[in-house]
Design an enzyme around this catalytic site. Structure first.
Site, PDB file in Angstrom:
ATOM      1  N   LYS A   1      38.120  77.711  49.700  1.00 21.83           N
ATOM      2  CA  LYS A   1      39.370  78.191  50.311  1.00 21.83           C
ATOM      3  C   LYS A   1      39.966  77.051  51.114  1.00 21.83           C
ATOM      4  O   LYS A   1      39.244  76.136  51.507  1.00 21.83           O
ATOM      5  CB  LYS A   1      39.083  79.361  51.261  1.00 21.83           C
ATOM      6  CG  LYS A   1      40.284  80.219  51.561  1.00 21.83           C
ATOM      7  CD  LYS A   1      40.498  81.263  50.492  1.00 21.83           C
ATOM      8  CE  LYS A   1      41.842  81.943  50.617  1.00 21.83           C
ATOM      9  NZ  LYS A   1      41.938  83.088  49.706  1.00 21.83           N
TER      10      LYS A   1
ATOM     11  N   ASP B   1      47.791  81.878  48.448  1.00 26.41           N
ATOM     12  CA  ASP B   1      47.340  82.922  49.378  1.00 26.41           C
ATOM     13  C   ASP B   1      48.536  83.127  50.310  1.00 26.41           C
ATOM     14  O   ASP B   1      49.669  82.807  49.925  1.00 26.41           O
ATOM     15  CB  ASP B   1      46.063  82.482  50.123  1.00 26.41           C
ATOM     16  CG  ASP B   1      45.367  83.637  50.845  1.00 26.41           C
ATOM     17  OD1 ASP B   1      44.589  84.369  50.216  1.00 26.41           O
ATOM     18  OD2 ASP B   1      45.628  83.844  52.055  1.00 26.41           O
TER      19      ASP B   1
HETATM   20  P1  NDP Z   1      52.179  86.581  51.069  1.00 25.71           P
HETATM   21  O1  NDP Z   1      52.422  85.416  51.938  1.00 25.71           O
HETATM   22  O2  NDP Z   1      52.883  86.680  49.767  1.00 25.71           O
HETATM   23  O3  NDP Z   1      52.486  87.922  51.863  1.00 25.71           O
HETATM   24  C1  NDP Z   1      51.833  88.232  53.040  1.00 25.71           C
HETATM   25  C2  NDP Z   1      52.439  89.495  53.619  1.00 25.71           C
HETATM   26  O4  NDP Z   1      51.640  89.929  54.710  1.00 25.71           O
HETATM   27  C3  NDP Z   1      53.832  89.275  54.168  1.00 25.71           C
HETATM   28  O5  NDP Z   1      54.543  90.467  54.073  1.00 25.71           O
HETATM   29  C4  NDP Z   1      53.543  88.912  55.608  1.00 25.71           C
HETATM   30  O6  NDP Z   1      54.620  89.124  56.502  1.00 25.71           O
HETATM   31  C5  NDP Z   1      52.385  89.823  55.923  1.00 25.71           C
HETATM   32  N1  NDP Z   1      51.557  89.204  56.977  1.00 25.71           N
HETATM   33  C6  NDP Z   1      50.997  87.981  56.937  1.00 25.71           C
HETATM   34  N2  NDP Z   1      50.351  87.725  58.084  1.00 25.71           N
HETATM   35  C7  NDP Z   1      50.524  88.806  58.840  1.00 25.71           C
HETATM   36  C8  NDP Z   1      50.101  89.144  60.128  1.00 25.71           C
HETATM   37  N3  NDP Z   1      49.385  88.295  60.889  1.00 25.71           N
HETATM   38  N4  NDP Z   1      50.439  90.367  60.601  1.00 25.71           N
HETATM   39  C9  NDP Z   1      51.179  91.225  59.835  1.00 25.71           C
HETATM   40  N5  NDP Z   1      51.617  90.940  58.605  1.00 25.71           N
HETATM   41  C10 NDP Z   1      51.290  89.756  58.120  1.00 25.71           C
HETATM   42  O7  NDP Z   1      50.600  86.638  50.850  1.00 25.71           O
HETATM   43  P2  NDP Z   1      49.757  87.420  49.749  1.00 25.71           P
HETATM   44  O8  NDP Z   1      50.449  88.663  49.359  1.00 25.71           O
HETATM   45  O9  NDP Z   1      49.389  86.439  48.716  1.00 25.71           O
HETATM   46  O10 NDP Z   1      48.425  87.762  50.563  1.00 25.71           O
HETATM   47  C11 NDP Z   1      48.258  88.988  51.277  1.00 25.71           C
HETATM   48  C12 NDP Z   1      46.772  89.252  51.497  1.00 25.71           C
HETATM   49  O11 NDP Z   1      46.119  89.335  50.233  1.00 25.71           O
HETATM   50  C13 NDP Z   1      46.022  88.166  52.269  1.00 25.71           C
HETATM   51  O12 NDP Z   1      44.988  88.772  53.006  1.00 25.71           O
HETATM   52  C14 NDP Z   1      45.414  87.320  51.145  1.00 25.71           C
HETATM   53  O13 NDP Z   1      44.293  86.601  51.603  1.00 25.71           O
HETATM   54  C15 NDP Z   1      45.029  88.422  50.166  1.00 25.71           C
HETATM   55  N6  NDP Z   1      44.837  88.029  48.781  1.00 25.71           N
HETATM   56  C16 NDP Z   1      45.798  87.351  48.078  1.00 25.71           C
HETATM   57  C17 NDP Z   1      45.600  87.052  46.749  1.00 25.71           C
HETATM   58  C18 NDP Z   1      46.650  86.407  45.924  1.00 25.71           C
HETATM   59  O14 NDP Z   1      46.432  86.269  44.711  1.00 25.71           O
HETATM   60  N7  NDP Z   1      47.806  86.023  46.480  1.00 25.71           N
HETATM   61  C19 NDP Z   1      44.333  87.369  46.073  1.00 25.71           C
HETATM   62  C20 NDP Z   1      43.418  88.145  46.876  1.00 25.71           C
HETATM   63  C21 NDP Z   1      43.672  88.430  48.177  1.00 25.71           C
HETATM   64  P3  NDP Z   1      55.518  87.880  56.997  1.00 25.71           P
HETATM   65  O15 NDP Z   1      56.382  87.534  55.843  1.00 25.71           O
HETATM   66  O16 NDP Z   1      56.244  88.408  58.172  1.00 25.71           O
HETATM   67  O17 NDP Z   1      54.567  86.782  57.370  1.00 25.71           O
HETATM   68  O1  2IT Z   2      41.773  85.548  48.062  1.00 22.60           O
HETATM   69  C1  2IT Z   2      41.923  85.268  46.855  1.00 22.60           C
HETATM   70  O2  2IT Z   2      41.138  85.690  45.992  1.00 22.60           O
HETATM   71  C2  2IT Z   2      43.085  84.450  46.473  1.00 22.60           C
HETATM   72  N1  2IT Z   2      43.877  84.116  47.337  1.00 22.60           N
HETATM   73  C3  2IT Z   2      43.259  84.032  45.050  1.00 22.60           C
HETATM   74  C4  2IT Z   2      42.389  82.860  44.721  1.00 22.60           C
HETATM   75  C5  2IT Z   2      42.623  82.232  43.373  1.00 22.60           C
HETATM   76  O3  2IT Z   2      42.014  81.172  43.168  1.00 22.60           O
HETATM   77  O4  2IT Z   2      43.365  82.745  42.551  1.00 22.60           O
END
Ligand code: NDP
Ligand code: 2IT
Length: 460
Positions: free
Chosen positions: A140, A180
């Site tokens: 990560k 992420d």
């Molecule tokens: P994005 O940046 O696309 O979206 C994040 C969302 O969460 C935004 O709406 C953001 O709001 C909100 N957010 C972020 N930080 C905070 C906070 N401290 N308090 C409240 N809201 C918050 O990220 P992802 O959708 O990619 O990721 C979301 C979650 O999913 C994370 O935990 C990530 O680790 C997990 N994840 C992501 C994967 C992926 O493939 N992208 C895979 C597996 C897990 P704002 O715009 O205001 O910051």
């Molecule tokens: O938390 C996660 O699994 C991710 N942000 C995606 C990682 C990846 O390599 O696709």
């Protein structure tokens, strides 16, 4: 280390004492890293039954080794803003465990990023990646950079500077980052461009989540959100329930949230709320996903603007209130520790039936206890959000083979993978006498695969 007898079976109390000793060492070696401690505690508590039954994991020092990253890189990221000021951020990459494959895991750009956040995410990634059945190790990375309010030029210059240093440590067979929080299609594009310029060759497989026009996989964008819904659907089906006709809340409005909403709606649910870090919207008739996509994926705006397009909806400042809205299914898809004990109790009081963790570690340990004590179906992050990294591995496979699969092919593979993850988590939970506890099941399933590979490869 506690004294352990060299037999195949140990006493539970001795194992608990041993696990506690290793955990105390983790806290001492990594002071003040509360998120990292929380992630380790959750895994360690689940492993007591497997360590009791199979003392080989203790004799081979697996716990002591698995909590220590193989490598942790921290670096300076200097860049120049639009006014000509020099700015400096801190970049990280943890290359946590390569027992079953090259390091794999996303990059997060958010002001809260520090060593604790990167290590908790990297540690969880080891087990999640093992659960997918794909040959990928755990890693990560990220930076304490805040993309909010930055111009496109600033994002590009920061991202290029970040990759200039990161490029020394990654490669298609070494370490493959992806997105992420704060790292989406735009940032992956800039990261890939800079890596290619530095290397002087087209190594498509060095990053995943690329645009489909230059080596990305169809279905990767949707994979995490869709996968979370597929996992929850498996849990529901086993209990004779379904998404159809249910009321759903999805926190966040980023990549994971948007595609969780899309799939839940396709399966017949009504999604009434979503959020960002400033507040949440409530649309009792079901939120309009096209508006959310336009605001978040295209215009990079705040979710509060939704009500300008849909005056019948409500906007509330602050994120915590979203959990007070009555729902059948809650999908936390924003960030860590967004559901605390009080929020969990509120959800239970409103008769929630299932939780699917789209985000990483969105429920505190206390919140998890509340859900389990009240028999709420609970899909833990490592299992429920593994669809994203699974399709990343499929993207790597397509890059290696210089081929591309159709959306339907990828989506079918994703559904199969999520079903397999569900089945293996369920099987392990039953085998260790905690039927229905998918946290224990997922942790044990992921752990045994990595631990067995570590034993085969010797003390390294
Ligand atoms: P994005 O940046 O696309 O979206 C994040 C969302 O969460 C935004 O709406 C953001 O709001 C909100 N957010 C972020 N930080 C905070 C906070 N401290 N308090 C409240 N809201 C918050 O990220 P992802 O959708 O990619 O990721 C979301 C979650 O999913 C994370 O935990 C990530 O680790 C997990 N994840 C992501 C994967 C992926 O493939 N992208 C895979 C597996 C897990 P704002 O715009 O205001 O910051
Ligand atoms: O938390 C996660 O699994 C991710 N942000 C995606 C990682 C990846 O390599 O696709």
């Amino acid at each position: 280390m506690a004294i352990l007898v060299k037999t195949e079976q140990a006493e539970v109390t001795i194992v608990k004492e041993y696990v506690n000793d290793v955990f105390e060492q983790v806290k001492k070696r990594n002071p003040n890293e509360v998120e990292f401690h929380q992630a380790v505690k959750e895994v360690f508590d689940s492993l007591i039954p497997v360590l009791t039954k199979n003392t080989k994991y203790i004799h081979h020092g697996i716990l002591e080794r698995i909590v220590e990253p193989e490598r942790m890189i921290s670096f300076r990221v200097p860049w120049v803003d639009d006014q000509g000021n020099v700015k400096v951020n801190r970049g990280f990459r943890v290359q946590y465990n390569s027992a079953i494959g090259p390091y794999k895991g996303g990059l997060r750009f958010h002001p809260s990023v520090n060593a604790s956040i990167i290590k908790f995410l990297g540690f969880e990634q080891i087990f999640k990646n093992a659960l997918t059945g794909q040959p990928i190790g755990g890693g990560k990375g990220g930076a304490d950079f805040d993309p909010k309010g930055k111009s496109d030029g600033e994002i590009m210059r920061f991202t290029q500077s970040f990759m200039t240093e990161l490029s020394k440590y990654i490669g298609p067979d070494t370490d493959i980052p992806a997105g992420d929080i704060g790292v989406g299609a735009r940032e992956i594009g800039y990261l890939f461009g800079q890596y290619k310029k530095i290397r002087g060759g087209y190594e498509a497989g060095v990053l995943t989540g690329k645009g489909v026009g230059y080596g990305g996989s169809l279905g990767r964008k949707e994979a995490t959100g869709y996968g979370t819904v597929y996992f929850v659907d498996e849990m529901l089906k086993d209990k004779g329930l379904s998404f159809s006709g249910s009321t759903v809340i999805v926190s966040g409005s980023g990549n994971v949230s948007i595609y969780a909403i899309e799939k839940a709606v396709q399966l017949g649910a009504k999604v009434v709320a979503c959020s960002d870090s400033s507040g949440y919207i409530y649309d009792k008739n079901g939120i309009n996903l096209d508006t959310v996509k336009q605001l978040k994926e295209v215009e990079y705006k705040r979710i509060s603007e939704y009500v300008n397009h849909h005056p019948e909806a409500e906007y509330h400042e602050g994120c915590a209130g979203i959990w007070s809205i009555p729902c059948d299914i809650a999908l936390p898809c924003a960030t860590q520790n967004e559901i605390d004990e009080a929020a969990a109790k509120q959800l239970v009081a409103n008769n929630v039936k299932a939780i699917g963790e789209g985000a990483n570690m969105p429920s505190t340990l206390e919140a998890i206890s509340v859900f389990l004590e009240n028999d709420v179906l609970f899909g833990p992050a490592k299992a429920a959000n593994a669809g994203g990294v699974s399709v990343s591995a499929l993207e790597m496979a397509q890059n290696s083979g210089r081929i591309s699969w159709s959306f339907e092919d990828v989506d079918n593979k994703l559904q199969e993978i999520m079903k397999d993850i569900y089945e293996s988590s369920k099987r392990s939970a039953a085998e260790y006498d905690v039927p229905g506890n998918f946290i224990v099941g997922a942790n044990i399933s992921g752990f045994t695969k990595v631990a067995d590979a570590m034993i085969s490869q010797g003390v390294i």
